[in-house]
Design a protein around this motif. Structure first.
Motif, short mmCIF file in Angstrom:
data_model
loop_
_atom_site.label_atom_id
_atom_site.label_comp_id
_atom_site.label_asym_id
_atom_site.label_seq_id
_atom_site.Cartn_x
_atom_site.Cartn_y
_atom_site.Cartn_z
N UNK A 90 -11.92 -26.58 16.69
CA UNK A 90 -10.92 -27.20 17.75
C UNK A 90 -10.27 -26.15 18.48
N UNK A 91 -10.17 -25.05 18.06
CA UNK A 91 -9.48 -24.12 18.64
C UNK A 91 -10.30 -23.87 20.14
N UNK A 92 -11.52 -23.74 20.09
CA UNK A 92 -12.59 -23.81 21.02
C UNK A 92 -12.39 -24.86 22.11
N UNK A 93 -12.37 -26.10 21.25
CA UNK A 93 -12.33 -27.50 22.23
C UNK A 93 -11.21 -27.51 23.08
N UNK A 94 -9.83 -27.26 22.50
CA UNK A 94 -8.79 -27.00 23.11
C UNK A 94 -8.85 -26.26 24.14
N UNK A 95 -9.36 -25.06 24.04
CA UNK A 95 -8.91 -23.90 25.02
C UNK A 95 -10.11 -24.00 26.30
N UNK A 145 -6.99 -41.56 26.79
CA UNK A 145 -6.03 -42.08 25.65
C UNK A 145 -6.50 -41.17 24.41
N UNK A 146 -7.60 -41.18 24.27
CA UNK A 146 -7.95 -40.70 22.84
C UNK A 146 -7.61 -39.28 22.91
N UNK A 147 -7.85 -38.35 23.84
CA UNK A 147 -7.34 -37.04 23.79
C UNK A 147 -5.77 -36.72 23.62
N UNK A 148 -5.26 -37.69 24.38
CA UNK A 148 -3.69 -37.81 24.31
C UNK A 148 -3.30 -37.95 22.79
N UNK A 149 -3.85 -38.57 22.10
CA UNK A 149 -3.58 -39.19 20.72
C UNK A 149 -3.63 -37.68 19.70
N UNK A 150 -5.13 -37.35 20.07
CA UNK A 150 -5.65 -36.55 18.85
C UNK A 150 -5.07 -34.90 19.17
N UNK A 151 -4.77 -34.80 20.60
CA UNK A 151 -4.58 -33.19 20.99
C UNK A 151 -3.48 -33.55 21.96
N UNK A 152 -2.36 -33.80 21.65
CA UNK A 152 -1.31 -34.16 22.56
C UNK A 152 -0.93 -32.81 23.47
N UNK A 153 -0.88 -31.83 22.92
CA UNK A 153 -0.37 -30.51 23.39
C UNK A 153 -1.65 -30.00 24.28
N UNK A 154 -2.88 -29.80 23.76
CA UNK A 154 -3.93 -29.43 24.64
C UNK A 154 -4.20 -30.25 25.83
N UNK A 155 -4.06 -31.61 25.75
CA UNK A 155 -4.27 -32.67 26.59
C UNK A 155 -3.69 -32.54 27.62
N UNK A 156 -2.06 -32.28 27.25
CA UNK A 156 -1.24 -32.11 28.56
C UNK A 156 -1.15 -31.10 29.18
N UNK A 177 -10.83 -42.75 12.83
CA UNK A 177 -11.92 -42.86 13.87
C UNK A 177 -12.21 -41.61 14.44
N UNK A 178 -12.66 -41.43 15.54
CA UNK A 178 -13.29 -40.52 16.32
C UNK A 178 -11.99 -39.61 16.61
N UNK A 179 -11.08 -40.10 17.30
CA UNK A 179 -10.00 -39.35 17.62
C UNK A 179 -8.84 -39.52 16.69
N UNK A 180 -8.64 -38.27 16.02
CA UNK A 180 -7.82 -38.24 14.91
C UNK A 180 -6.82 -37.22 14.97
N UNK A 181 -5.42 -37.27 14.91
CA UNK A 181 -4.40 -36.22 15.26
C UNK A 181 -4.11 -35.57 13.98
N UNK A 182 -4.74 -34.40 13.89
CA UNK A 182 -4.42 -33.34 12.86
C UNK A 182 -3.45 -32.48 13.42
N UNK A 183 -2.05 -32.09 13.24
CA UNK A 183 -1.46 -31.37 14.12
C UNK A 183 -1.92 -30.02 14.11
#
Length: 242
Positions: free
Chosen positions: A136-141, A182-193, A231-237
């Motif tokens: 996830x670190x690489x995905x977000x960055x 929408x999925x990115x905003x749900x799962x990775x709100x900070x990184x997506x923003x 589902x696919x997009x999961x929000x794990x802080x």
């Protein structure tokens, strides 16, 4: 005859990309696994049809049944539905380009899924937390910005204007990009923003598609399932890079 969409009834998942296209087109369809068992629906009915297809069985849901035709894989379903629903251009170059965009969306969806299941889909998230954090670190960055920048460039370079991904009308690629954002905003709100702050065309596009009357009405209805941690997009802080 109504289209039959077969997908898991408890998550939006990959089936939602197909639903949004059907909803935007005002198509007549049945979400089979969400129907009562006494009416021929439910998960058991879906799995029976998945396993009993005699010649060209789909690998997994989602799959679409249209008369005698059965089509699996989200991108292939949308490739099939696009011209029938009026959600793709008539020009062959436009159809191929729309399909290419959809396949790129599918790539990003798979990468988003693999942030919480990097080792094996048969394992629980709790069994692969350390690997998930690293993935996830690489995905977000790196990956979220790279993908969104590409969609930004596609919108900016559309000769018909940045309101749509292809041409001057709504295509299934547009509804799919909306669902991806929408999925990115749900799962990775900070990184997506952070990434979306650098892609104003993508932000404006998502807002515009979300306000389309049929899309807005569907999303406000009980038929539209919220994102969740199955589902696919999961929000794990802990996976959303700070």
């Amino acid at each position: 005859m109504a289209y039959e969409l077969h997908y898991w009834p408890m998550i939006p998942g990959r089936g939602e990309f197909v639903r949004l296209a059907l909803e935007q087109a005002g198509a007549d369809y049945v979400d089979v696994a969400r129907q009562p068992e006494e009416a021929g629906g439910g998960i058991a009915a879906m799995m029976d049809r998945l396993e009993d297809e005699p010649i060209r069985p789909p690998f997994a849901p989602p799959f679409l049944k249209d008369g005698d035709r059965v089509i699996g894989q989200t991108a292939a379903i949308l490739l099939y539905l696009g011209p029938r629903l009026g959600l793709v251009g008539a020009d062959e170059a436009d159809r191929v380009w729309t399909h290419q965009i959809q396949l790129t969306i599918a790539d990003m969806v798979a990468e988003a899924h693999d942030t919480h299941h990097p080792v094996g889909v048969g394992l629980y998230y709790e069994d692969q937390r350390l690997e998930a954090r690293r993935r996830a670190e690489d995905f977000c960055a790196n990956r979220i910005p790279k993908f969104l920048d590409w969609f930004e460039r596609v919108l900016a370079r559309n000769p018909a204007g940045p309101e749509h991904l292809v041409g001057g009308a709504v295509s299934y690629a547009d509804t799919s990009l909306f669902q991806l954002v929408e999925g990115l905003r749900y799962a990775f709100p900070r990184a997506a923003a952070r990434a979306l702050a650098q892609t104003p065309h993508v932000v404006a596009h998502a807002e515009r598609i979300g306000q389309l009357p049929r899309i807005a009405a569907y999303r406000a209805s009980e038929r539209c399932l919220p994102f969740n941690e199955e589902g696919i997009f999961r929000h794990y802080p802990e996976l959303d890079a700070r």
